[in-house]
Scaffold this motif. Structure first.
Motif, PDB file in Angstrom:
ATOM      1  N   LYS A  55       2.877  -5.681  -2.593  1.00  0.00           N
ATOM      2  CA  LYS A  55       4.209  -5.143  -2.890  1.00  0.00           C
ATOM      3  C   LYS A  55       4.138  -3.998  -3.897  1.00  0.00           C
ATOM      4  O   LYS A  55       4.843  -3.003  -3.771  1.00  0.00           O
ATOM      5  CB  LYS A  55       5.126  -6.251  -3.409  1.00  0.00           C
ATOM      6  N   HIS A  56       3.286  -4.132  -4.909  1.00  0.00           N
ATOM      7  CA  HIS A  56       3.176  -3.084  -5.915  1.00  0.00           C
ATOM      8  C   HIS A  56       2.693  -1.773  -5.305  1.00  0.00           C
ATOM      9  O   HIS A  56       3.242  -0.711  -5.581  1.00  0.00           O
ATOM     10  CB  HIS A  56       2.236  -3.498  -7.042  1.00  0.00           C
ATOM     11  N   PHE A  57       1.683  -1.826  -4.467  1.00  0.00           N
ATOM     12  CA  PHE A  57       1.101  -0.605  -3.918  1.00  0.00           C
ATOM     13  C   PHE A  57       1.863  -0.038  -2.730  1.00  0.00           C
ATOM     14  O   PHE A  57       1.647   1.103  -2.347  1.00  0.00           O
ATOM     15  CB  PHE A  57      -0.377  -0.821  -3.582  1.00  0.00           C
ATOM     16  N   GLU A  58       2.796  -0.788  -2.151  1.00  0.00           N
ATOM     17  CA  GLU A  58       3.600  -0.269  -1.050  1.00  0.00           C
ATOM     18  C   GLU A  58       4.471   0.907  -1.475  1.00  0.00           C
ATOM     19  O   GLU A  58       4.870   1.707  -0.637  1.00  0.00           O
ATOM     20  CB  GLU A  58       4.461  -1.374  -0.448  1.00  0.00           C
ATOM     21  N   GLN A  59       4.732   1.043  -2.752  1.00  0.00           N
ATOM     22  CA  GLN A  59       5.515   2.188  -3.221  1.00  0.00           C
ATOM     23  C   GLN A  59       4.772   3.504  -3.006  1.00  0.00           C
ATOM     24  O   GLN A  59       5.373   4.573  -3.018  1.00  0.00           O
ATOM     25  CB  GLN A  59       5.900   2.021  -4.687  1.00  0.00           C
ATOM     26  N   PHE A  60       3.458   3.441  -2.759  1.00  0.00           N
ATOM     27  CA  PHE A  60       2.657   4.642  -2.553  1.00  0.00           C
ATOM     28  C   PHE A  60       2.357   4.911  -1.083  1.00  0.00           C
ATOM     29  O   PHE A  60       1.774   5.926  -0.744  1.00  0.00           O
ATOM     30  CB  PHE A  60       1.338   4.538  -3.330  1.00  0.00           C
ATOM     31  N   GLY A  61       2.719   3.984  -0.207  1.00  0.00           N
ATOM     32  CA  GLY A  61       2.470   4.157   1.223  1.00  0.00           C
ATOM     33  C   GLY A  61       2.207   2.831   1.898  1.00  0.00           C
ATOM     34  O   GLY A  61       2.280   1.766   1.289  1.00  0.00           O
ATOM     35  N   GLU A  62       1.896   2.912   3.182  1.00  0.00           N
ATOM     36  CA  GLU A  62       1.657   1.715   3.978  1.00  0.00           C
ATOM     37  C   GLU A  62       0.377   1.008   3.517  1.00  0.00           C
ATOM     38  O   GLU A  62      -0.661   1.634   3.342  1.00  0.00           O
ATOM     39  CB  GLU A  62       1.521   2.091   5.448  1.00  0.00           C
ATOM     40  N   ILE A  63       0.483  -0.286   3.331  1.00  0.00           N
ATOM     41  CA  ILE A  63      -0.660  -1.114   2.941  1.00  0.00           C
ATOM     42  C   ILE A  63      -0.937  -2.063   4.101  1.00  0.00           C
ATOM     43  O   ILE A  63      -0.081  -2.853   4.490  1.00  0.00           O
ATOM     44  CB  ILE A  63      -0.368  -1.920   1.654  1.00  0.00           C
ATOM     45  N   LEU A  64      -2.127  -1.974   4.666  1.00  0.00           N
ATOM     46  CA  LEU A  64      -2.486  -2.835   5.792  1.00  0.00           C
ATOM     47  C   LEU A  64      -2.867  -4.233   5.335  1.00  0.00           C
ATOM     48  O   LEU A  64      -2.604  -5.217   6.017  1.00  0.00           O
ATOM     49  CB  LEU A  64      -3.648  -2.230   6.574  1.00  0.00           C
ATOM     50  N   GLU A  65      -3.500  -4.313   4.181  1.00  0.00           N
ATOM     51  CA  GLU A  65      -4.034  -5.586   3.725  1.00  0.00           C
ATOM     52  C   GLU A  65      -4.235  -5.531   2.217  1.00  0.00           C
ATOM     53  O   GLU A  65      -4.655  -4.513   1.686  1.00  0.00           O
ATOM     54  CB  GLU A  65      -5.365  -5.810   4.438  1.00  0.00           C
ATOM     55  N   ALA A  66      -3.925  -6.596   1.540  1.00  0.00           N
ATOM     56  CA  ALA A  66      -4.193  -6.705   0.108  1.00  0.00           C
ATOM     57  C   ALA A  66      -4.765  -8.100  -0.137  1.00  0.00           C
ATOM     58  O   ALA A  66      -4.282  -9.080   0.424  1.00  0.00           O
ATOM     59  CB  ALA A  66      -2.928  -6.504  -0.707  1.00  0.00           C
ATOM     60  N   ALA A  67      -5.792  -8.177  -0.961  1.00  0.00           N
ATOM     61  CA  ALA A  67      -6.419  -9.467  -1.227  1.00  0.00           C
ATOM     62  C   ALA A  67      -6.840  -9.560  -2.678  1.00  0.00           C
ATOM     63  O   ALA A  67      -7.576  -8.711  -3.173  1.00  0.00           O
ATOM     64  CB  ALA A  67      -7.632  -9.662  -0.320  1.00  0.00           C
ATOM     65  N   VAL A  68      -6.356 -10.578  -3.350  1.00  0.00           N
ATOM     66  CA  VAL A  68      -6.823 -10.906  -4.689  1.00  0.00           C
ATOM     67  C   VAL A  68      -7.972 -11.888  -4.493  1.00  0.00           C
ATOM     68  O   VAL A  68      -7.870 -12.855  -3.725  1.00  0.00           O
ATOM     69  CB  VAL A  68      -5.698 -11.541  -5.532  1.00  0.00           C
ATOM     70  N   ILE A  69      -9.079 -11.641  -5.152  1.00  0.00           N
ATOM     71  CA  ILE A  69     -10.269 -12.479  -4.982  1.00  0.00           C
ATOM     72  C   ILE A  69     -10.129 -13.742  -5.836  1.00  0.00           C
ATOM     73  O   ILE A  69      -9.851 -13.670  -7.033  1.00  0.00           O
ATOM     74  CB  ILE A  69     -11.548 -11.700  -5.348  1.00  0.00           C
ATOM     75  N   ILE A  70     -10.320 -14.879  -5.185  1.00  0.00           N
ATOM     76  CA  ILE A  70     -10.119 -16.190  -5.810  1.00  0.00           C
ATOM     77  C   ILE A  70     -11.459 -16.899  -5.996  1.00  0.00           C
ATOM     78  O   ILE A  70     -12.309 -16.893  -5.104  1.00  0.00           O
ATOM     79  CB  ILE A  70      -9.205 -17.069  -4.914  1.00  0.00           C
ATOM     80  N   ASP A  71     -11.639 -17.507  -7.161  1.00  0.00           N
ATOM     81  CA  ASP A  71     -12.826 -18.319  -7.424  1.00  0.00           C
ATOM     82  C   ASP A  71     -12.738 -19.594  -6.582  1.00  0.00           C
ATOM     83  O   ASP A  71     -11.732 -20.304  -6.620  1.00  0.00           O
ATOM     84  CB  ASP A  71     -12.897 -18.670  -8.911  1.00  0.00           C
ATOM     85  N   LYS A  72     -13.773 -19.887  -5.827  1.00  0.00           N
ATOM     86  CA  LYS A  72     -13.755 -21.043  -4.923  1.00  0.00           C
ATOM     87  C   LYS A  72     -13.683 -22.379  -5.651  1.00  0.00           C
ATOM     88  O   LYS A  72     -13.042 -23.314  -5.184  1.00  0.00           O
ATOM     89  CB  LYS A  72     -14.981 -21.025  -4.016  1.00  0.00           C
ATOM     90  N   LYS A  73     -14.337 -22.481  -6.802  1.00  0.00           N
ATOM     91  CA  LYS A  73     -14.352 -23.765  -7.521  1.00  0.00           C
ATOM     92  C   LYS A  73     -13.044 -24.033  -8.256  1.00  0.00           C
ATOM     93  O   LYS A  73     -12.496 -25.122  -8.175  1.00  0.00           O
ATOM     94  CB  LYS A  73     -15.517 -23.793  -8.507  1.00  0.00           C
ATOM     95  N   SER A  74     -12.547 -23.030  -8.993  1.00  0.00           N
ATOM     96  CA  SER A  74     -11.361 -23.250  -9.820  1.00  0.00           C
ATOM     97  C   SER A  74     -10.061 -22.970  -9.072  1.00  0.00           C
ATOM     98  O   SER A  74      -9.005 -23.458  -9.466  1.00  0.00           O
ATOM     99  CB  SER A  74     -11.412 -22.371 -11.081  1.00  0.00           C
TER     100      SER A  74
END
Length: 82
Positions: A55-74
């Protein structure tokens, strides 16, 4: 200005790891080869979720995919995403 510095740093990092990322099948996007279109975003708040990042980066144009990297253990964000 801080976001500009992060983006410049991100482009540098992306160019350094592009060959490594494309050689890993699981790192490929459902949108095809995103080597030259992904942007590393670091310094994210721990509570940032992928949808909020998109949502934050959509103000600059079309975003196909955004992913926050998550720690598998925590299950917590690692503080960066693409």
């Amino acid at each position: 200005f801080d976001i500009f510095k992060k983006l410049v740093f991100s482009v540098f990092i992306l160019s350094e790891v592009r060959s490594m990322a494309t050689s890993i099948p699981s790192a490929r996007s459902r949108f095809g080869d995103t080597t030259f279109t992904k942007i590393f975003v670091g310094g994210l708040a721990w509570e940032t979720q992928s949808r909020g990042l998109q949502k934050h980066f959509e103000q600059f144009g079309e975003i196909l995919e955004a992913a926050v990297i998550i720690d598998k253990k925590s299950g917590r964000s690692k503080g960066y995403g693409f």
